[in-house]
Design an enzyme around this catalytic site. Structure first.
Site, PDB file in Angstrom:
ATOM      1  N   ASP A 137       4.474   0.617  12.087  1.00 15.40           N
ATOM      2  CA  ASP A 137       3.248   0.026  11.515  1.00 15.40           C
ATOM      3  C   ASP A 137       3.040  -1.417  11.947  1.00 15.40           C
ATOM      4  OD1 ASP A 137       3.448   1.760   8.301  1.00 15.40           O
ATOM      5  OD2 ASP A 137       2.914   2.414  10.312  1.00 15.40           O
ATOM      6  N   ILE A 147       7.554   6.981  17.051  1.00 11.61           N
ATOM      7  CA  ILE A 147       7.303   7.667  15.780  1.00 11.61           C
ATOM      8  C   ILE A 147       6.035   8.517  15.828  1.00 11.61           C
ATOM      9  CG2 ILE A 147       6.945   7.338  13.300  1.00 11.61           C
ATOM     10  CD1 ILE A 147       9.767   6.581  14.217  1.00 11.61           C
ATOM     11  N   LYS A 169       0.849  -1.207   0.000  1.00 13.92           N
ATOM     12  CA  LYS A 169       0.000   0.000   0.000  1.00 13.92           C
ATOM     13  C   LYS A 169       0.875   1.243   0.000  1.00 13.92           C
ATOM     14  CE  LYS A 169      -1.721   1.559   4.030  1.00 13.92           C
ATOM     15  NZ  LYS A 169      -1.395   2.947   4.349  1.00 13.92           N
ATOM     16  N   ASN A 170       1.858   1.287   0.881  1.00 13.11           N
ATOM     17  CA  ASN A 170       2.630   2.519   1.053  1.00 13.11           C
ATOM     18  C   ASN A 170       3.645   2.767  -0.059  1.00 13.11           C
ATOM     19  OD1 ASN A 170       1.087   3.012   3.250  1.00 13.11           O
ATOM     20  ND2 ASN A 170       2.656   2.494   4.760  1.00 13.11           N
ATOM     21  N   ARG A 217      -8.753  -0.299   4.357  1.00 14.16           N
ATOM     22  CA  ARG A 217      -7.839   0.693   3.775  1.00 14.16           C
ATOM     23  C   ARG A 217      -6.499   0.050   3.454  1.00 14.16           C
ATOM     24  NH1 ARG A 217      -7.005   5.989   7.000  1.00 14.16           N
ATOM     25  NH2 ARG A 217      -5.595   6.116   5.239  1.00 14.16           N
ATOM     26  N   CYS A 260      -5.115  12.712  12.150  1.00 16.07           N
ATOM     27  CA  CYS A 260      -5.804  11.433  12.057  1.00 16.07           C
ATOM     28  C   CYS A 260      -5.677  10.785  13.428  1.00 16.07           C
ATOM     29  CB  CYS A 260      -5.194  10.567  10.962  1.00 16.07           C
ATOM     30  SG  CYS A 260      -3.589   9.942  11.383  1.00 16.07           S
ATOM     31  N   ARG A 281      -4.117  10.742   4.502  1.00 13.97           N
ATOM     32  CA  ARG A 281      -2.916  11.568   4.686  1.00 13.97           C
ATOM     33  C   ARG A 281      -1.995  11.485   3.473  1.00 13.97           C
ATOM     34  NH1 ARG A 281       0.826  14.723   7.771  1.00 13.97           N
ATOM     35  NH2 ARG A 281       2.918  13.999   7.327  1.00 13.97           N
ATOM     36  N   ARG A 335       0.267  14.860  12.724  1.00 14.19           N
ATOM     37  CA  ARG A 335       0.845  14.624  11.397  1.00 14.19           C
ATOM     38  C   ARG A 335       1.003  15.904  10.584  1.00 14.19           C
ATOM     39  NH1 ARG A 335      -1.229   8.974   9.210  1.00 14.19           N
ATOM     40  NH2 ARG A 335       0.867   8.978   8.336  1.00 14.19           N
ATOM     41  N   PRO A 336       1.769  16.843  11.110  1.00 11.65           N
ATOM     42  CA  PRO A 336       2.018  18.099  10.390  1.00 11.65           C
ATOM     43  C   PRO A 336       2.829  17.872   9.115  1.00 11.65           C
ATOM     44  CG  PRO A 336       3.432  17.931  12.308  1.00 11.65           C
ATOM     45  CD  PRO A 336       2.496  16.751  12.362  1.00 11.65           C
ATOM     46  N   MET A 337       3.038  18.975   8.373  1.00 12.96           N
ATOM     47  CA  MET A 337       3.796  18.854   7.114  1.00 12.96           C
ATOM     48  C   MET A 337       4.987  19.804   7.069  1.00 12.96           C
ATOM     49  SD  MET A 337       1.065  18.127   4.092  1.00 12.96           S
ATOM     50  CE  MET A 337       2.439  18.156   2.928  1.00 12.96           C
ATOM     51  N   ASP A 338       5.423  20.252   8.228  1.00 16.41           N
ATOM     52  CA  ASP A 338       6.504  21.256   8.272  1.00 16.41           C
ATOM     53  C   ASP A 338       7.781  20.773   7.598  1.00 16.41           C
ATOM     54  OD1 ASP A 338       6.391  19.493  10.667  1.00 16.41           O
ATOM     55  OD2 ASP A 338       8.338  20.409  11.066  1.00 16.41           O
TER      56      ASP A 338
HETATM   57  C1  EPZ Z   1       4.372   6.935   6.234  1.00 14.31           C
HETATM   58  O1  EPZ Z   1       3.612   8.012   6.754  1.00 14.31           O
HETATM   59  C2  EPZ Z   1       3.419   5.754   6.149  1.00 14.31           C
HETATM   60  N1  EPZ Z   1       2.320   6.088   5.254  1.00 14.31           N
HETATM   61  C3  EPZ Z   1       2.888   5.417   7.541  1.00 14.31           C
HETATM   62  O2  EPZ Z   1       2.070   4.263   7.430  1.00 14.31           O
HETATM   63  C4  EPZ Z   1       4.079   5.094   8.440  1.00 14.31           C
HETATM   64  O3  EPZ Z   1       3.604   4.831   9.752  1.00 14.31           O
HETATM   65  C5  EPZ Z   1       5.040   6.293   8.464  1.00 14.31           C
HETATM   66  O4  EPZ Z   1       5.454   6.589   7.112  1.00 14.31           O
HETATM   67  C6  EPZ Z   1       6.282   6.020   9.292  1.00 14.31           C
HETATM   68  O5  EPZ Z   1       6.943   4.902   8.805  1.00 14.31           O
HETATM   69  C7  EPZ Z   1       2.519   6.037   3.917  1.00 14.31           C
HETATM   70  O6  EPZ Z   1       3.600   5.733   3.443  1.00 14.31           O
HETATM   71  C8  EPZ Z   1       1.337   6.371   3.063  1.00 14.31           C
HETATM   72  P1  EPZ Z   1       6.422  10.325   8.407  1.00 14.31           P
HETATM   73  P2  EPZ Z   1       4.236   9.514   6.768  1.00 14.31           P
HETATM   74  O7  EPZ Z   1       6.378  11.579   7.617  1.00 14.31           O
HETATM   75  O8  EPZ Z   1       5.063   9.719   5.570  1.00 14.31           O
HETATM   76  C9  EPZ Z   1       6.144  13.494  11.920  1.00 14.31           C
HETATM   77  C10 EPZ Z   1       0.134   2.971   7.725  1.00 14.31           C
HETATM   78  O9  EPZ Z   1      -0.383   2.466   8.731  1.00 14.31           O
HETATM   79  N2  EPZ Z   1       6.215  14.497  10.839  1.00 14.31           N
HETATM   80  O10 EPZ Z   1       7.633   9.456   8.346  1.00 14.31           O
HETATM   81  O11 EPZ Z   1       3.131  10.457   7.043  1.00 14.31           O
HETATM   82  C11 EPZ Z   1       4.826  12.730  11.888  1.00 14.31           C
HETATM   83  O12 EPZ Z   1       3.826  13.463  12.571  1.00 14.31           O
HETATM   84  C12 EPZ Z   1       0.667   4.392   7.762  1.00 14.31           C
HETATM   85  O13 EPZ Z   1       0.275   2.379   6.613  1.00 14.31           O
HETATM   86  C13 EPZ Z   1       6.332  15.850  11.173  1.00 14.31           C
HETATM   87  O14 EPZ Z   1       6.374  16.217  12.346  1.00 14.31           O
HETATM   88  O15 EPZ Z   1       5.182   9.410   8.060  1.00 14.31           O
HETATM   89  C14 EPZ Z   1       5.178  11.441  12.571  1.00 14.31           C
HETATM   90  O16 EPZ Z   1       5.122  11.636  13.968  1.00 14.31           O
HETATM   91  C15 EPZ Z   1       0.445   5.051   9.113  1.00 14.31           C
HETATM   92  N3  EPZ Z   1       6.374  16.774  10.173  1.00 14.31           N
HETATM   93  C16 EPZ Z   1       6.629  11.190  12.137  1.00 14.31           C
HETATM   94  O17 EPZ Z   1       7.130  12.468  11.705  1.00 14.31           O
HETATM   95  C17 EPZ Z   1       6.317  16.408   8.845  1.00 14.31           C
HETATM   96  O18 EPZ Z   1       6.386  17.297   7.966  1.00 14.31           O
HETATM   97  C18 EPZ Z   1       6.766  10.201  11.008  1.00 14.31           C
HETATM   98  O19 EPZ Z   1       6.065  10.719   9.925  1.00 14.31           O
HETATM   99  C19 EPZ Z   1       6.202  15.039   8.538  1.00 14.31           C
HETATM  100  C20 EPZ Z   1       6.164  14.101   9.545  1.00 14.31           C
END
Ligand code: EPZ
Length: 423
Positions: free
Chosen positions: A308, A330, A22-23, A400, A118, A94, A123-126
């Site tokens: 995950d 995480i 999926k990811n 999902r 969620c 997301r 899950r910010p995007m900074d």
């Molecule tokens: C991906 O999410 C996966 N989703 C998630 O899987 C997975 O848990 C995650 O990576 C970590 O491995 C997809 O690939 C679609 P991150 P992503 O950016 O990219 C923080 C599932 O169950 N963060 O690595 O959103 C964030 O809040 C899903 O299949 C910021 O603070 O994960 C989190 O605490 C759930 N600012 C941590 O970093 C940002 O700009 C990891 O987030 C981005 C992230």
């Protein structure tokens, strides 16, 4: 809303075919925006998140055709002329934020709704924003939407992520393929899904090196061409089903499962008494001596123990011998499965990001509520070894990320059925 009913009925035996990841698929699909030529993905998983991403891409003007019962996605974005990713679609998932980089690279303009929080965290995007701004994008937040512009196109930059965010790494890698000049991305995420994305982009003519390490170098091209690419096997689905015989006993082969995608997860299984062996078709899993020993788990970025798989591992620890401490590093709120497991008789104490699980002899079936994707499947796993009947509600969370879970587990002997609301 459908429910899934599981009755613990002893050891599981047989084979489960692992689907495409999926990811990986969710980041491969937006890559179609980077080329005017067709991009075809094979081995795609049949999941609602994939259908959501297809709807989003279609709203951006791309064509997405599903063939072979959804396993093939034939996409073309030659007519993609819209750069606004609407909230109504983005709020559902997301991963919709993964169109930000490709839209900026393709159109020099992107308006993408903030995905919103969620269940598992804010899950910010900074990190995404900071990186794309270093490539020359001007990004502002207005009315819940990110308005991003790069009127003169993106430029290569030397970027260091403050945290190895998977999504930010994917957005930057995709955006950088069409930037002017070379981008060096440091503290990049190393997940296998990123390696799969780079493999596909390279087939499309991108010049990228370093995927799977913490430093990825991307040369900017004028354009990319089309390609056909098989989605890599889903390591999280693999890990999830590896834990089914750990909980219920028996021996299960995961067809298409790959040990090299599982990082520290396999070492942890070995430590708690679960044997994993490679077979010509994938992996075979069984308990070494009929019981599972409690182990401690800390979730980390790849190749550490995947966040995950934390909920699923907690389900195993509920009936392990001893006390297990699981630390979720995480996400800030990823223990919502704990209270539901407690309803089944588990002994779990949650303090902030740490859950302490004291193994009990056996759980008891109960009505439980799914709250997020991985929490849902941890309840199903727990139910496989529990005494009596468990009813898991709100299984749309499950659909999902898990393709036909009742068929896959039913095929190895689980007593599991899906009951529709009006069923
Ligand atoms: C991906 O999410 C996966 N989703 C998630 O899987 C997975 O848990 C995650 O990576 C970590 O491995 C997809 O690939 C679609 P991150 P992503 O950016 O990219 C923080 C599932 O169950 N963060 O690595 O959103 C964030 O809040 C899903 O299949 C910021 O603070 O994960 C989190 O605490 C759930 N600012 C941590 O970093 C940002 O700009 C990891 O987030 C981005 C992230």
């Amino acid at each position: 809303m459908d429910r899934i009913v599981v009755r613990g009925n002893g050891p599981l035996n047989g084979q489960i075919a692992i689907s495409g990841a999926k990811n990986a698929c969710l980041t491969l699909m937006p890559a179609t925006l980077l080329s005017e030529e067709p991009l075809t993905l094979t081995n795609a998983p049949r999941l609602s998140d994939i259908r959501t991403m297809a709807t989003l891409l279609q709203s951006l003007g791309a064509e997405v055709q599903t063939m072979q019962d959804g396993k093939v996605l034939a996409m073309s974005s030659h007519a993609a002329d819209t750069h606004v990713a609407d909230y109504d679609i983005v709020r559902k998932m997301r991963a919709s934020n993964l169109v930000l980089g490709p839209l900026l690279a393709r159109h020099g303009h992107a308006v993408v709704s903030l995905p919103g929080g969620c269940a598992i965290g804010a899950r910010p995007m900074d990190i995404h924003i900071a990186a794309l701004e270093e490539m020359g994008a001007e990004i502002e937040l207005k009315d819940g939407y990110l308005h991003a512009r790069a009127a003169r196109g993106l430029k290569g930059a030397d970027i260091t992520l403050r945290f190895a965010s998977v999504g930010a790494t994917e957005n930057v890698v995709m955006a950088a393929t069409l930037a002017k000049g070379t981008t060096v991305l440091r503290n990049a995420a190393r997940e296998p899904e990123i390696v799969d994305l780079v493999t596909c982009l390279r087939k499309m003519g991108a010049e990228i090196a370093g995927e799977g390490t913490d430093t990825i170098t991307i040369g900017g091209m004028d354009r990319l061409h089309g390609a056909t690419h098989p989605v890599v096997a889903d390591r999280i689905e693999t890990g999830t089903y590896m834990l089914a015989p750990a909980i219920a006993g028996g021996e299960v082969e995961l067809l298409g499962g790959r040990i090299d995608l599982l990082g520290a997860f396999c070492e942890k299984l070995d430590a708690c008494g679960i044997d994993v062996a490679e077979t010509p078709g994938g992996l075979i899993v069984k308990r070494r001596n009929g019981r599972v020993d409690a182990v401690n788990v800390v979730t980390e970025i790849f190749p550490g123990f995947p966040t995950d798989l934390q909920a699923q591992m907690m389900a195993v620890m509920c009936t392990a011998d001893g006390v297990s401490v699981l630390e979720e590093r995480i996400f800030e709120n990823r223990f919502m499965h704990a209270p539901e497991l407690v309803r089944m008789g588990a002994q779990i104490d949650v303090q902030g990001g740490t859950a302490t699980v004291t193994g009990v002899d056996r759980l008891k079936g109960a009505p439980v509520m799914a709250t997020d994707l991985r929490a849902s499947v941890s309840l199903i796993l727990a139910a496989l070894g529990a005494e009596g009947e468990t009813v898991v509600n709100r299984v749309y969370h499950l659909d999902r990320g898990y393709e036909r879970v009742e068929e896959k587990l039913g095929a190895v002997g689980a007593d599991i059925e899906r009951v529709s609301e009006d069923g």
